[in-house]
Motif scaffolding. Structure first.
Motif, PDB file in Angstrom:
ATOM      1  N   GLN A  13     -11.798  -3.599   6.291  1.00  0.00           N
ATOM      2  CA  GLN A  13     -11.985  -4.459   7.455  1.00  0.00           C
ATOM      3  C   GLN A  13     -12.954  -5.578   7.115  1.00  0.00           C
ATOM      4  O   GLN A  13     -13.891  -5.396   6.345  1.00  0.00           O
ATOM      5  CB  GLN A  13     -12.576  -3.679   8.638  1.00  0.00           C
ATOM      6  N   LYS A  59      -8.784 -10.500  -2.215  1.00  0.00           N
ATOM      7  CA  LYS A  59      -8.008  -9.267  -2.140  1.00  0.00           C
ATOM      8  C   LYS A  59      -8.862  -8.078  -2.578  1.00  0.00           C
ATOM      9  O   LYS A  59      -9.468  -8.117  -3.651  1.00  0.00           O
ATOM     10  CB  LYS A  59      -6.772  -9.357  -3.032  1.00  0.00           C
ATOM     11  N   ASP A  63      -1.351  -2.627  11.352  1.00  0.00           N
ATOM     12  CA  ASP A  63      -2.711  -3.134  11.488  1.00  0.00           C
ATOM     13  C   ASP A  63      -3.731  -2.004  11.361  1.00  0.00           C
ATOM     14  O   ASP A  63      -4.764  -2.139  10.696  1.00  0.00           O
ATOM     15  CB  ASP A  63      -2.867  -3.859  12.819  1.00  0.00           C
ATOM     16  N   ALA A  99      -1.870  -7.916  12.153  1.00  0.00           N
ATOM     17  CA  ALA A  99      -1.395  -7.186  10.977  1.00  0.00           C
ATOM     18  C   ALA A  99      -1.071  -8.123   9.827  1.00  0.00           C
ATOM     19  O   ALA A  99      -1.226  -7.758   8.655  1.00  0.00           O
ATOM     20  CB  ALA A  99      -0.161  -6.352  11.344  1.00  0.00           C
ATOM     21  N   ARG A 118       4.820   0.932   8.201  1.00  0.00           N
ATOM     22  CA  ARG A 118       4.162  -0.326   7.841  1.00  0.00           C
ATOM     23  C   ARG A 118       5.080  -1.191   6.977  1.00  0.00           C
ATOM     24  O   ARG A 118       5.171  -2.411   7.193  1.00  0.00           O
ATOM     25  CB  ARG A 118       2.858  -0.061   7.093  1.00  0.00           C
ATOM     26  N   ILE A 166       0.846  -1.195   0.000  1.00  0.00           N
ATOM     27  CA  ILE A 166       0.000   0.000   0.000  1.00  0.00           C
ATOM     28  C   ILE A 166       0.881   1.244   0.000  1.00  0.00           C
ATOM     29  O   ILE A 166       1.869   1.312   0.741  1.00  0.00           O
ATOM     30  CB  ILE A 166      -0.917   0.055   1.236  1.00  0.00           C
ATOM     31  N   GLY A 203      -4.266  -8.849   7.162  1.00  0.00           N
ATOM     32  CA  GLY A 203      -4.561  -7.868   6.121  1.00  0.00           C
ATOM     33  C   GLY A 203      -3.435  -7.698   5.122  1.00  0.00           C
ATOM     34  O   GLY A 203      -3.671  -7.310   3.974  1.00  0.00           O
ATOM     35  N   ALA A 204      -2.202  -7.992   5.558  1.00  0.00           N
ATOM     36  CA  ALA A 204      -1.041  -7.856   4.676  1.00  0.00           C
ATOM     37  C   ALA A 204      -0.846  -9.058   3.770  1.00  0.00           C
ATOM     38  O   ALA A 204       0.091  -9.077   2.961  1.00  0.00           O
ATOM     39  CB  ALA A 204       0.220  -7.640   5.516  1.00  0.00           C
ATOM     40  N   VAL A 215      -5.654  -4.838   0.377  1.00  0.00           N
ATOM     41  CA  VAL A 215      -5.810  -5.443   1.702  1.00  0.00           C
ATOM     42  C   VAL A 215      -6.453  -6.806   1.503  1.00  0.00           C
ATOM     43  O   VAL A 215      -7.432  -6.933   0.756  1.00  0.00           O
ATOM     44  CB  VAL A 215      -6.664  -4.576   2.641  1.00  0.00           C
ATOM     45  N   GLN A 251      -4.194  -0.806   7.697  1.00  0.00           N
ATOM     46  CA  GLN A 251      -4.989  -1.760   6.925  1.00  0.00           C
ATOM     47  C   GLN A 251      -6.462  -1.680   7.309  1.00  0.00           C
ATOM     48  O   GLN A 251      -7.343  -1.716   6.437  1.00  0.00           O
ATOM     49  CB  GLN A 251      -4.448  -3.175   7.141  1.00  0.00           C
ATOM     50  N   CYS A 252      -6.729  -1.560   8.616  1.00  0.00           N
ATOM     51  CA  CYS A 252      -8.111  -1.462   9.073  1.00  0.00           C
ATOM     52  C   CYS A 252      -8.760  -0.153   8.639  1.00  0.00           C
ATOM     53  O   CYS A 252      -9.982  -0.084   8.475  1.00  0.00           O
ATOM     54  CB  CYS A 252      -8.172  -1.592  10.593  1.00  0.00           C
TER      55      CYS A 252
END
Length: 803
Positions: free
Chosen positions: A666, A695, A658, A344, A293, A277, A347-348, A688, A661-662
């Motif tokens: 989410q 994805k 985390d 984390a 991140r 990202i 989402g990654a 994400v 990403q949230c």
């Protein structure tokens, strides 16, 4: 700078994070119905740039292959400390490598260095010399590739330990070795097993010859090759004793036949599989957090691919440059300080890197069951120690404690985690999330016994009150309140875990025969509601409505409990338990609890940003990330400092990763939310990962979703909250299905494996399809945020101490 939402964005002489960049063309990442972000370019934005030598050990740069880690700095010309997670119980270092001849490089006026995240290398240049350091992927061997050395000048490298160690130094021909073994017998809960450390050095050069250099060091003297190059190899495998020279040579010989391309291939594949990202904001705060991140993802891959996690107590031990010093007992893991890293990774797209975490608990299930019987009154099930040794014992062995702390102990003294009984539920819920993200049924089968037995223990510890409701006493509200009644952590654990265990048993087809499932079906309805109190009072309210605007979540059903740590227990139902989100009947209660939380950004592990994201509080997410970063991110490698003892804490970047990403995407309750907490002045391009490996690719400008697509990992459906509220949505999947319109608050999106469903408002389906990407401008200067810095400026400035 004005951002176009059309096909091209041309930047000419723009000042970006203090760097003047010249004409660069940015194009849309959307091509042929697929999202193609420039992974290498985006990662290069987050390289760590040094404009002067990092001569202090507190300035060390991190490297690793997930098993062997390094801290690299330029003291004595060049110094690197080797670290492993399996040198139990004290995590003793295998040694430090010193290359004095590189002082010609590090002392040069034109010195510069870069931690290249995409290649997994630390590259130093100066005085016509270059040194590239990395850890080989296949073998546990660090490599230093040097060019530009004077071939006429003899050089030497030294591999050494320090007083207090009892290593044996050996040398044969061109290989020098340090080895040491010991038994785990000194601490409470000791395993009695033998562990050790081994390091062996060899140089690919002319006339290399190794010799013993005192009791605790070996050296290799040599001449560079005629072209001025040489390579230094240091092997450090897992070690329990034996033929040290043979063990080192077994790694060094094949490693010397490899090239840097081999390890780069692994890193390039890692990044291509990761959810990358790019963020941007006018004040460049977003770019700073993007950098943190990226460092988190890099550090996770560099330290977390062994049997057990490389990090303990929130510290990146594999990157240590502090010899054998540890503030917190290194034989134990603190679950509170692992959970943000686990979260984390989902989402990654790095769920696979959670394996060491799950190994830690699944491997020790029998030991924890035995501990539970012995220390919790013979009860069945698992009381998982919040602070747990690598062998499952619930002892906390800090060297500065008068007596070890004992976890999950019915009869022990009141203590931080003496009766914290919710850890097993947390671990179990992460196991369930791992299954939901990967659809790995074999993993669920292997982990279900742990989940079931964690629920069994909660049932065995709880009792029924006069009204038939379950209660726990005495129990800890984690470390904050000791020996209270029905803490919020216990209630959240039961509310979240009991239905999940029933679901897991149903997936496995064993619900009818499982005795715990039968009990859970009976007891789930008897779990009490969360305790409440007035904002300005400590007395717990009875039979009170959580919608009252003066009410927030209390820590426990005990009035005015004494606080022992700076946690926000009332927000645990928001995250990690996922009982409260950015909508629903408890949302307002969660927001009030957040607004009146007792501890604001009070530690580097503070979950404030993540909890703000789950509540949809974009401004609070931004503000709390800024506060914990300003307070705790201390080191030029991006790591944090929590105590006065110098150590590299990685938990803060885990929180930031985390939270970011949230903020973008989410999925914690089966509904995907897009941009639920994006700050209004931020842009983002990226991906994400959500449940089932799907994805979500998106571009956000000024907090608004502009382009959006969902790449399907398998055929099925995805429930999505309408990202353009109130509008009809056009969905198109190129070459697979005709376009269709969806409407409503929650959209059911059809997915076709390997394809990307593109979404846009039906009244403007093509308006944003060619939005230009955020420019991928390679970092050439350190990044600044207030008094904090990633990288090193030319002037020698000391950042303000973390507090």
């Amino acid at each position: 700078m004005t951002r176009s939402i059309r096909a091209l964005l041309v930047l000419t002489n723009v000042l970006f994070c203090g760097v003047a960049v010249h004409a660069q063309l940015a194009t849309s990442p959307w091509k042929d119905g697929h999202f193609h972000l420039d992974t290498e370019g985006v990662l290069s934005r987050s390289d760590i740039v040094l404009l002067r030598p990092n001569v202090q050990k507190t300035e060390a740069m991190p490297l690793g292959n997930g098993r062997l880690g390094l801290g690299v700095w330029s003291e004595n010309g060049y110094t690197a400390q080797l670290n492993r997670e399996d040198t139990w119980p004290f995590r003793l270092s295998p040694g430090q490598l010193i290359v004095p001849g590189l002082k010609n490089m590090t002392a040069a006026k034109d010195f510069s260095a870069r931690l290249d995240l995409y290649d997994g290398e630390f590259v130093e240049k100066g005085g016509g010399m270059t040194a590239v350091t990395y850890v080989d992927e296949k073998y546990d061997v660090m490599v230093v590739e040097v060019s530009g050395a004077d071939p006429r000048q003899e050089q030497q490298v030294r591999l050494g330990l320090w007083p207090g160690r009892k290593a044996v130094a050996e040398a044969s021909n061109s290989v020098g070795v340090l080895s040491e073994t010991w038994r785990d017998t000194e601490e409470m809960g000791a395993s009695g097993l033998t562990f050790g450390s081994l390091s062996g050095v060899q140089v690919d050069a002319r006339e290399a010859r190794a010799s013993v250099d005192g009791n605790l060091s070996v050296k290799v003297a040599f001449h560079p090759k005629p072209d001025g190059t040489f390579r230094v190899f240091v092997a450090s495998p897992e070690w329990h004793g034996g033929d040290a020279l043979g063990g080192a040579s077994a790694l060094l010989d094949p490693a010397m036949a490899l090239t840097s391309a081999d390890h780069r291939d692994w890193w390039h594949k890692f990044w291509s599989d990761s959810a990358v990202i790019a963020f941007a904001s006018g004040d460049h705060v977003a770019e700073y957090f993007e950098n943190l991140r990226a460092i988190d993802l890099f550090a996770t891959a560099a330290e977390n691919r062994d049997r057990y996690p490389g990090s303990q107590a929130g510290i990146g031990d594999l990157f240590s440059s502090f010899r054998d010093e540890h503030h917190w007992g290194p034989s134990a893991y603190w679950h509170w300080n692992l959970r943000m890293q686990v979260s984390a990774n989902f989402g990654a797209g790095l769920a696979g890197l959670n394996a060491p975490y799950f190994n830690l608990y699944n491997d020790n299930m029998d030991a924890v069951a035995r501990w539970t019987r012995e220390h919790m009154g013979g009860r069945k099930g698992l009381c998982v120690p919040e602070t747990m040794r690598f062998n499952g014992a619930g002892f906390e062995n800090e060297k500065w404690l008068k007596a070890p702390g004992i976890n999950c102990s019915e009869d022990g003294r009141p203590y931080y985690n003496a009766r914290t009984i919710s850890t097993g539920a947390e671990v179990s819920l992460w196991m369930w999330q791992q299954y939901l993200y990967t659809d790995d049924k074999s993993f669920l089968e292997a982990s279900y016994p742990f989940m079931r037995e964690s629920a069994r223990f909660l049932l065995s510890y709880a009792r029924h009150d006069g009204g038939g409701k379950l209660f726990t006493y005495p129990s800890n509200a984690h470390e904050s309140n000791w020996d209270v009644r029905s803490p919020t952590t216990d209630i959240s654990a039961m509310q979240a875990l009991f239905p999940v265990v029933i679901q897991a048993a149903t997936v496995l087809g064993i619900q009818a025969e499982d005795d715990v499932v039968r009990m859970l079906n009976e007891e789930t309805q008897r779990v009490p509601a969360l305790p409440l109190r007035h904002i300005d009072a400590t007395k717990v309210l009875n039979n009170f409505d959580g919608s009252d605007p003066t009410v927030i979540i209390a820590n426990a059903y005990t009035d005015d409990p004494i606080r022992h740590n700076e946690e926000n227990i009332g927000l645990e139902p928001v995250w990690p338990y996922g009982l409260i989100g950015d909508d629903g009947p408890l949302h307002d209660l969660g927001v009030r609890t957040f607004q009146h939380r007792p501890n604001m950004a009070a530690a580097d592990w503070s979950a404030d940003p993540v909890q703000a994201a789950h509540l949809g509080l974009a401004q609070d997410l931004r503000d709390t990330m800024m506060k914990i970063t300003e307070r705790y991110q201390y080191y030029p490698n991006g790591f944090a400092q929590l105590t006065d003892a110098p150590e590299f804490y990685v938990e803060q970047i885990g929180v930031v990763a985390d939270a970011l990403q949230c903020a973008l995407v989410q999925e914690f309750d089966g509904v995907v939310r897009v941009a639920p907490a994006m700050p209004a002045d931020w842009d983002a391009d990226g991906t994400v990962v959500v449940q089932h490996g799907n994805k979500v690719h998106l571009q956000v400008r000024q907090g608004k979703v502009i382009t959006l697509g969902v790449e399907a990992a398998q055929d099925g459906e995805l429930r999505l909250r309408n990202p353009w509220s109130g509008k009809k949505i056009m969905v198109s999947t190129a070459g697979v299905a005709p376009s269709e319109q969806l409407s409503g608050t929650i959209l059911t999106l059809p997915l076709h494996k390997g394809t990307t469903a593109m979404l846009a408002p039906a009244d403007a389906p093509n308006m944003n399809s060619q939005l230009a990407a955020i420019p991928a401008i390679k970092a050439s200067m350190p990044k600044h945020f207030g008094s904090r810095i990633i990288g090193m400026d030319r002037q020698d400035t000391e950042p303000a101490a973390a507090h």
